[in-house]
Design a protein around this motif. Sequence first.
Motif, mmCIF file in Angstrom:
data_model
loop_
_atom_site.group_PDB
_atom_site.id
_atom_site.type_symbol
_atom_site.label_atom_id
_atom_site.label_comp_id
_atom_site.label_asym_id
_atom_site.label_seq_id
_atom_site.Cartn_x
_atom_site.Cartn_y
_atom_site.Cartn_z
ATOM 1 N N LYS A 144 -52.672 9.658 -65.246
ATOM 2 C CA LYS A 144 -51.915 10.843 -64.803
ATOM 3 C C LYS A 144 -51.345 10.630 -63.407
ATOM 4 O O LYS A 144 -50.227 11.069 -63.107
ATOM 5 N N GLN A 198 -48.272 8.529 -63.709
ATOM 6 C CA GLN A 198 -47.145 9.350 -64.178
ATOM 7 C C GLN A 198 -46.629 10.243 -63.050
ATOM 8 O O GLN A 198 -45.416 10.450 -62.901
ATOM 9 N N LEU A 199 -47.564 10.754 -62.219
ATOM 10 C CA LEU A 199 -47.161 11.603 -61.094
ATOM 11 C C LEU A 199 -46.300 10.816 -60.107
ATOM 12 O O LEU A 199 -45.277 11.324 -59.615
ATOM 13 N N ILE A 244 -42.824 10.461 -61.471
ATOM 14 C CA ILE A 244 -42.032 11.696 -61.441
ATOM 15 C C ILE A 244 -41.670 12.062 -60.005
ATOM 16 O O ILE A 244 -40.607 12.644 -59.734
ATOM 17 N N ARG A 263 -47.982 16.675 -61.727
ATOM 18 C CA ARG A 263 -46.759 16.439 -62.489
ATOM 19 C C ARG A 263 -45.994 17.748 -62.714
ATOM 20 O O ARG A 263 -44.771 17.800 -62.596
ATOM 21 N N GLN A 316 -44.211 18.850 -59.569
ATOM 22 C CA GLN A 316 -42.969 18.133 -59.292
ATOM 23 C C GLN A 316 -41.779 18.736 -60.048
ATOM 24 O O GLN A 316 -40.638 18.670 -59.581
#
Length: 422
Positions: free
Chosen positions: A11, A14-15, A18, A392, A395
């Motif tokens: 995660k 992925q953060l 993004i 996420r 964002q």
Amino acid sequence: MRTLQTQEMEKLQQLNRIKVLATLVLVACFCAMVIAKALEHHYPPFAIIAAFAEAATIGGIADWYAVVALFKKPLNLPFPHTAIIPNNQHRIAENLGGFIDSNFLARGPVSEKLNEIDFAGEMSNWLSSRERSHGLSKFVARLIPQLLNSVDEKGLVQFATNRVSGQLAKTDISPLIGKLMQTFTKDGRHLKLMDDLISALHTFLNDEETLELVRTKVKRELPVLFNVVGGDTLVVRRIVRIATELLDEVREQEDHPLRGEFEAFLTSYVKRVRRTKRFSKQIENLKQVVLGRPELEDAADHMWHGLKEYILADVQADDSVLVERLTDMLVEVGVNLKQEPALRNDINTGMVLVISNVVEDQRGNIAAYVSEQVKSWDMQQLLTLIEANVGRDLQFIRFNGMIIGGCVGLVLFALETVLLSS
């Protein structure tokens, strides 16, 4: 604080992706604004792009500031009311503890949730499995030696003996003895006793040593008669033979008069003694004599040591009788519990009441524990954990800010154009 798990590390990756994308979009809006502003004097349609890009840039920067301000100071500048979570760790901890106390641990919600659980059903299903019950029995058996070895044997035996003796001393057992005697005669066991007495007496009378003893006693009591007449042995044997024949008749004939006399006598005696105070007093005196004997404690001590040795040897055996019997009992409890809806309801009600009372008594301690734990957390790790789980989505606030800002910029540009043209 715990370390991040693999899923949370993914995660965070992925953060980061993004975040880079949101920043690139913000930079793109800024560059589009600069280019459009430079070209709008020569190419008026670029004014629309300039309005959208300018508002999107402002919205993107504002939402970036809002998101970053939750976790730290934007650009490490001392803006007021930033790094909101780190600066309010203690207040958040206190409020979180109070919130849990008021909303999660309140008696109403706890009881409502517990009522949804079929404790008795789960217990029944678990115990009905012989494998599980056998495992539980073996676990209990492993604890027994530790329990027995940790007990003060002398004190335990003396305590148990004193308690039992005290209860017996205060209890009138004469009605129980009388009832046992009545049951003895009612079930016909006295007839079996009579047969046993006849057999014993028959054996006694036909024993040579007994005959010699009787002859000696009779000769001593009647010396003149036997010295004059003689035949003491013949007379004794004659008497014994007659008595033996009588005993054989009584034993073989179920309707013999002596049997009826014996039964009538014993039945009458039992009824008579049950109604007399003398019988109760005799039983009470006998009880007090037995309870006052010092051998009673020694007997209890020997019984305890014998029982302890048996239990310790049994629980260590592969085919432990205690484990098997305990397993049978647990399985039987589990099976029977399925067929007793009233008992299951009582168990569920009791479990809900007990757990609710425990939670009610400890809710303050639980809330305080949560609060103290939050206060002791490493804030940097906590922020990383929060970002891994919700960063996420935060964002996307930046994306929404740029889109909404750009749309608002277009609306304002349109209004400005209409007002100027009019």
